[in-house]
Write an enzyme that holds these catalytic residues in place. Sequence first.
Site, PDB file in Angstrom:
ATOM      1  N   CYS A 154      28.442  -1.793  69.539  1.00 33.80           N
ATOM      2  CA  CYS A 154      29.628  -3.085  70.274  1.00 33.80           C
ATOM      3  C   CYS A 154      29.627  -3.613  69.073  1.00 33.80           C
ATOM      4  O   CYS A 154      30.948  -3.808  69.380  1.00 33.80           O
ATOM      5  CB  CYS A 154      28.983  -3.719  71.645  1.00 33.80           C
ATOM      6  SG  CYS A 154      27.172  -4.121  71.456  1.00 33.80           S
TER       7      CYS A 154
HETATM    8  N1  LIG Z   1      24.625  -3.076  76.603  1.00 29.09           N
HETATM    9  C1  LIG Z   1      25.313  -3.249  75.710  1.00 29.09           C
HETATM   10  O1  LIG Z   1      26.621  -4.004  74.990  1.00 29.09           O
HETATM   11  C2  LIG Z   1      25.633  -1.501  74.616  1.00 29.09           C
HETATM   12  C3  LIG Z   1      26.474  -1.620  74.507  1.00 29.09           C
HETATM   13  C4  LIG Z   1      26.379  -0.764  73.222  1.00 29.09           C
HETATM   14  C5  LIG Z   1      25.633  -0.206  73.508  1.00 29.09           C
HETATM   15  N2  LIG Z   1      24.588  -0.043  73.908  1.00 29.09           N
HETATM   16  C6  LIG Z   1      23.618   1.371  73.782  1.00 29.09           C
HETATM   17  O2  LIG Z   1      23.604   1.879  75.064  1.00 29.09           O
HETATM   18  C7  LIG Z   1      22.396   2.220  75.498  1.00 29.09           C
HETATM   19  C8  LIG Z   1      21.893   1.666  77.235  1.00 29.09           C
HETATM   20  O3  LIG Z   1      22.061   0.528  76.336  1.00 29.09           O
HETATM   21  P1  LIG Z   1      22.573  -0.211  77.971  1.00 29.09           P
HETATM   22  O4  LIG Z   1      22.045  -2.231  77.650  1.00 29.09           O
HETATM   23  O5  LIG Z   1      22.861  -0.044  79.604  1.00 29.09           O
HETATM   24  O6  LIG Z   1      20.934  -0.099  78.847  1.00 29.09           O
HETATM   25  P2  LIG Z   1      19.836  -0.880  79.405  1.00 29.09           P
HETATM   26  O7  LIG Z   1      20.380  -1.865  80.591  1.00 29.09           O
HETATM   27  O8  LIG Z   1      18.903  -0.627  79.787  1.00 29.09           O
HETATM   28  O9  LIG Z   1      20.185   0.450  80.409  1.00 29.09           O
HETATM   29  C9  LIG Z   1      19.143   1.962  79.825  1.00 29.09           C
HETATM   30  C10 LIG Z   1      18.654   3.110  80.817  1.00 29.09           C
HETATM   31  O10 LIG Z   1      18.332   3.976  80.236  1.00 29.09           O
HETATM   32  C11 LIG Z   1      17.173   4.754  81.328  1.00 29.09           C
HETATM   33  N3  LIG Z   1      15.766   4.523  80.230  1.00 29.09           N
HETATM   34  C12 LIG Z   1      14.639   4.068  79.549  1.00 29.09           C
HETATM   35  N4  LIG Z   1      14.239   4.999  79.155  1.00 29.09           N
HETATM   36  C13 LIG Z   1      14.304   6.536  79.289  1.00 29.09           C
HETATM   37  C14 LIG Z   1      13.269   7.091  79.352  1.00 29.09           C
HETATM   38  N5  LIG Z   1      12.623   7.576  77.881  1.00 29.09           N
HETATM   39  N6  LIG Z   1      14.096   8.586  79.724  1.00 29.09           N
HETATM   40  C15 LIG Z   1      15.660   8.495  80.859  1.00 29.09           C
HETATM   41  N7  LIG Z   1      16.001   7.299  81.045  1.00 29.09           N
HETATM   42  C16 LIG Z   1      15.600   6.250  80.115  1.00 29.09           C
HETATM   43  C17 LIG Z   1      16.915   3.067  82.076  1.00 29.09           C
HETATM   44  O11 LIG Z   1      15.893   3.276  83.292  1.00 29.09           O
HETATM   45  P3  LIG Z   1      15.839   4.486  85.043  1.00 29.09           P
HETATM   46  O12 LIG Z   1      15.828   5.712  84.217  1.00 29.09           O
HETATM   47  O13 LIG Z   1      14.252   3.447  84.992  1.00 29.09           O
HETATM   48  O14 LIG Z   1      17.293   3.739  85.476  1.00 29.09           O
HETATM   49  C18 LIG Z   1      17.632   2.074  81.937  1.00 29.09           C
HETATM   50  O15 LIG Z   1      18.743   2.076  82.884  1.00 29.09           O
HETATM   51  C19 LIG Z   1      20.681   1.865  75.091  1.00 29.09           C
HETATM   52  O16 LIG Z   1      20.582   2.813  73.284  1.00 29.09           O
HETATM   53  C20 LIG Z   1      22.442   0.724  73.731  1.00 29.09           C
HETATM   54  O17 LIG Z   1      21.753   0.264  72.521  1.00 29.09           O
HETATM   55  C21 LIG Z   1      24.065  -1.017  74.499  1.00 29.09           C
END
Ligand SMILES: NC(=O)c1ccc[n+]([C@@H]2O[C@H](COP(=O)([O-])OP(=O)(O)OC[C@H]3O[C@@H](n4cnc5c(N)ncnc54)[C@H](OP(=O)(O)O)[C@@H]3O)[C@@H](O)[C@H]2O)c1
Length: 342
Positions: A154
């Site tokens: 981001c």
């Molecule tokens: N938030 C931001 O602004 C943003 C911006 C750009 C990029 N990102 C990137 O995008 C990705 C997701 O971010 P997010 O903010 O959406 O994170 P998040 O809210 O923590 O969601 C990540 C999801 O991945 C699932 N997960 C965790 N471990 C796992 C595993 N071992 N196997 C399968 N699923 C698993 C999780 O839970 P369940 O499977 O238990 O439901 C969770 O719902 C990250 O890599 C982050 O760095 C985030």
Amino acid sequence: MTRTPVALYGAAGYGGQELLRILSNHPLLRVAVATSQRHAGRPVEAVLPQLEGFYPDLAFQSPRAPLAVRCEAVLLATPHGVSHKLFAALLERDPDLKVVDLSGDFRLHDEARFHAAYGAERSLPSAAAKFAYGSTETNREAIHAARWVANPGCFATGAILALGPLAERGLLQGDVTLAQTTGSSGSGADPKPATHHPERAQDLRAYKVLAHQHEPEVAQELERLGAGGFDLGMVPLSGPFSRGIFTVASLRVDAAVDVAALYRERYSGEFFVRLRSESPALRHVVRTNFCDLSIHRRGERVVVLTAIDNLGKGMATQAVQNLNLILGLDERAGLLAPGANP
Ligand SMILES: NC(=O)c1ccc[n+]([C@@H]2O[C@H](COP(=O)([O-])OP(=O)(O)OC[C@H]3O[C@@H](n4cnc5c(N)ncnc54)[C@H](OP(=O)(O)O)[C@@H]3O)[C@@H](O)[C@H]2O)c1
């Protein structure tokens, strides 16, 4: 017309929820598989009430199970360190799958840079070279030709859109400072000390100063665009709001260069980049794929401001833009929504 089925991993996370929301309204794609470890087996609409009426027949499946429906493409909205393992397992089952990974696992092509940023090894390091870096406006042709896309971070998105036009002209040199303030949703859906409302809501603080993992991917992309001899310093800040990233990029450019004209020309055909005569505002871009940008200068000193939604252009909507491109669709499909005020 039948909508092409796609699978979404990490669908209950913040990025995953945003992808479910955007894709519910996509004219050509539909989410046929949504994974969640903790909610496996439960109806999507029961877990995420904001989506009621849009996914009546979809239940979360376990990310470990084979895809319940054959899908054309997969979105990995999963943490770094997880995505690369899911990618390897998915490709073993279906080598033709198209993939957009939203984590940092495949963004950096150089192993030393990856190790310095994430402090870990990754399986399939050679696969990283085959991922197109998903900064759509600066790397569109490579994304269009790719099967796999590493969606940018981001902060990186706000920074690259601010500095890319100068890098492409070889005008990015010397000290470049990026002060970038993010909303609390940047840390994901699980509560953490950094997102606890009483401590964050009335505060402003910097973190990972000159040490954020997105800095190397910004440098990598600016170098690829033609910049050299620049020294980047990123100062990330935690803002008291939930969505958005506001970037202040400061540098010096030869006073003879008409920087405003250069940006006007560079972005004139880019629907999702809007030039402003005054400061952009987060409220105008939140829940959209837009990046609003303004340029300010006094002599050699140049300041470029960008505003994006960290969960939009900084994540989910840019992922859909890239997914559209690798599937040969109009890149704007499903993304044509204006901003709001307030
Ligand atoms: N938030 C931001 O602004 C943003 C911006 C750009 C990029 N990102 C990137 O995008 C990705 C997701 O971010 P997010 O903010 O959406 O994170 P998040 O809210 O923590 O969601 C990540 C999801 O991945 C699932 N997960 C965790 N471990 C796992 C595993 N071992 N196997 C399968 N699923 C698993 C999780 O839970 P369940 O499977 O238990 O439901 C969770 O719902 C990250 O890599 C982050 O760095 C985030």
